[in-house]
Scaffold this active site. Sequence first.
Site, short mmCIF file in Angstrom:
data_model
loop_
_atom_site.label_atom_id
_atom_site.label_comp_id
_atom_site.label_asym_id
_atom_site.label_seq_id
_atom_site.Cartn_x
_atom_site.Cartn_y
_atom_site.Cartn_z
N GLN A 17 43.25 16.90 -22.83
CA GLN A 17 41.80 16.91 -22.65
C GLN A 17 41.27 17.75 -21.49
OE1 GLN A 17 38.01 13.88 -22.01
NE2 GLN A 17 39.88 12.98 -22.74
N GLU A 140 44.57 10.71 -17.58
CA GLU A 140 43.26 10.21 -17.16
C GLU A 140 43.30 9.00 -16.21
OE1 GLU A 140 39.86 11.11 -18.07
OE2 GLU A 140 39.55 9.63 -16.52
N ASP A 169 39.84 13.63 -16.75
CA ASP A 169 40.09 14.72 -17.70
C ASP A 169 38.91 15.69 -17.81
OD1 ASP A 169 42.65 14.03 -18.36
OD2 ASP A 169 42.09 12.82 -20.07
N GLY A 248 23.33 3.80 -4.74
CA GLY A 248 22.51 4.37 -3.67
C GLY A 248 21.79 3.26 -2.93
N GLY A 249 20.60 3.55 -2.48
CA GLY A 249 19.87 2.54 -1.74
C GLY A 249 19.02 1.64 -2.62
N1 CAO Z 1 55.80 27.57 -26.70
C1 CAO Z 1 56.90 27.06 -26.13
N2 CAO Z 1 56.88 26.07 -25.23
C2 CAO Z 1 55.69 25.58 -24.91
C3 CAO Z 1 54.48 26.06 -25.45
C4 CAO Z 1 54.57 27.11 -26.40
N3 CAO Z 1 53.50 27.63 -26.96
N4 CAO Z 1 53.47 25.38 -24.93
C5 CAO Z 1 54.01 24.50 -24.08
N5 CAO Z 1 55.35 24.62 -24.07
C6 CAO Z 1 56.30 23.86 -23.28
C7 CAO Z 1 56.16 24.10 -21.80
O1 CAO Z 1 56.78 25.26 -21.41
C8 CAO Z 1 56.81 22.84 -21.25
O2 CAO Z 1 58.20 22.97 -21.33
P1 CAO Z 1 59.21 22.55 -20.14
O3 CAO Z 1 58.80 21.20 -19.67
O4 CAO Z 1 60.56 22.58 -20.81
O5 CAO Z 1 59.11 23.55 -19.06
C9 CAO Z 1 56.33 21.82 -22.27
O6 CAO Z 1 56.03 22.49 -23.46
C10 CAO Z 1 55.04 21.13 -21.86
O7 CAO Z 1 55.29 20.33 -20.88
P2 CAO Z 1 54.18 19.40 -20.23
O8 CAO Z 1 54.81 18.84 -19.00
O9 CAO Z 1 52.92 20.11 -20.00
O10 CAO Z 1 53.91 18.34 -21.39
P3 CAO Z 1 54.07 16.75 -21.38
O11 CAO Z 1 53.65 16.33 -22.72
O12 CAO Z 1 55.42 16.33 -20.93
O13 CAO Z 1 53.03 16.26 -20.28
C11 CAO Z 1 50.84 16.10 -19.30
C12 CAO Z 1 51.67 16.21 -20.59
C13 CAO Z 1 49.38 16.17 -19.67
C14 CAO Z 1 51.15 14.77 -18.60
C15 CAO Z 1 51.22 17.28 -18.37
O14 CAO Z 1 51.02 18.47 -19.08
C16 CAO Z 1 50.43 17.32 -17.08
O15 CAO Z 1 50.66 16.55 -16.15
N6 CAO Z 1 49.48 18.27 -17.02
C17 CAO Z 1 48.71 18.52 -15.80
C18 CAO Z 1 47.69 17.46 -15.61
C19 CAO Z 1 46.79 17.37 -16.82
O16 CAO Z 1 46.14 18.30 -17.21
N7 CAO Z 1 46.66 16.16 -17.32
C20 CAO Z 1 45.57 15.90 -18.23
C21 CAO Z 1 45.98 15.63 -19.54
S1 CAO Z 1 44.58 15.07 -20.40
O17 CAO Z 1 44.76 13.43 -20.29
#
Ligand code: CAO
Length: 416
Positions: A17, A140, A169, A248-249
Amino acid sequence: MTKPLEGIKIIDFTHVQAGPACTQLLAWFGADVIKVERPGSGDVTRNQLRDIPDADALYFTMLNSNKKSLTLDTKKPEGKEVLEKLIRESDVLVENFGPGALDRMGFSWERLNELNPKMIVASVKGFSDGHHYDDLKVYENVAQCAGGAASTTGFWDGPPTISAAALGDSNTGMHLAIGILTALLGRDKTGKGQKVAVSMQDSVLNLCRVKLRDQQRLERVGYLEEYPQYPHGEFSDVVPRGGNAGGGGQPGWVLKCKGWETDPNAYIYFTIQGHAWEPICKALGKPEWIDDPAYKTAEARQPHIFGIFKTIEAWLADKTKFEAVDILRKFDIPCAPVLTMKELANDPSLRASGTIVEVPHKKRGSYLTVGSPIKFSDMKPEVTASPLLGEHTDEVLASLGYTKQDIFNLREVKAV
Ligand code: CAO
């Protein structure tokens, strides 16, 4: 109509998101947003909480309108090559992967800056760079807890509470959009791109600014006079949860209206604006309160503010929330009915303003979404459907100079 961001090309390397909310906003305002998704699966939200089998979930469609979808495996050399081409001709790359994911993919800030020194690289992370939690993945509710919202939301006799509003988010995405637009204006002056980083914790804390105000007031004077704990309750050394008190107030509270016994949303929010005391007394049929020393000033009212709210609830007992607001608005009293999602979805004013929009979608039929909350005199942002997974892969690759045979070859190695 020419849109202000027309001609700005954005690589949308976002998911879930926070990032998608940012790039959707920029797409509404005319940017060419190309969402890069993993072949076969795409953004995880396409599959989350589906209400129609085989059709993208509303979570995805409501955060990815007006975008193109390019499937690309950016961990494969062939996919990296395509991404590099795209980077060379884009203005912005937005990402919200977990910490270090982009670096592991081989696209560190240094590398991106080398490929395209004019490109702005915008990132969302849970915590800011260098923070002692900067290795954490964040969603979130985690951000709401880390940013001070949870400890200050809810009732004093209950646990820390999460807000339904996406403070971690979408709010972070909006902060990032401001950062991107600022960096684009900066680039006009310097010719250089830069890195724009927003953390979810910081964005939540920014919206909890008044609670940091309250912490400092509490430390100085030992109490917070606009909180329900004052003057009868106890204060500790941290900002307490204030229930539905006004921030606020102006004291205020959620008050019961006719039908509250069976309708959980038969309530209004009533604000006792200091200088509106006289109209409030007139509206409530309590003219004797106007000059009564026990009611005349905000200070005098505060010790028995809940008694005042009880009196207002007695006045509300035979009025629906809508009838009550229709009376109170004539007295210029800041108030509103507590509206449900059903009421908002069907609100004719929100439909007319384009805040609630119905969007046709190839697989879903039509769905409702929230359109641009920002209104312009020279532009009405039009909301178009979110893309199907890989819907624009061929189009984007062709625009990068790939031939039909190249595209076939990329498919063969499952890079797109
Ligand atoms: N082709 C190949 N690989 C891809 C890709 C693509 N097109 N797009 C993504 N990937 C891979 C990434 O390289 C990564 O791989 P590695 O971990 O092996 O390096 C993986 O997919 C994505 O990892 P991620 O850590 O982003 O995904 P997750 O599902 O484990 O975690 C989240 C999700 C949201 C917790 C994490 O992305 C995060 O903390 N993001 C930053 C904070 C954020 O924006 N949070 C808000 C989310 S909305 O609630």
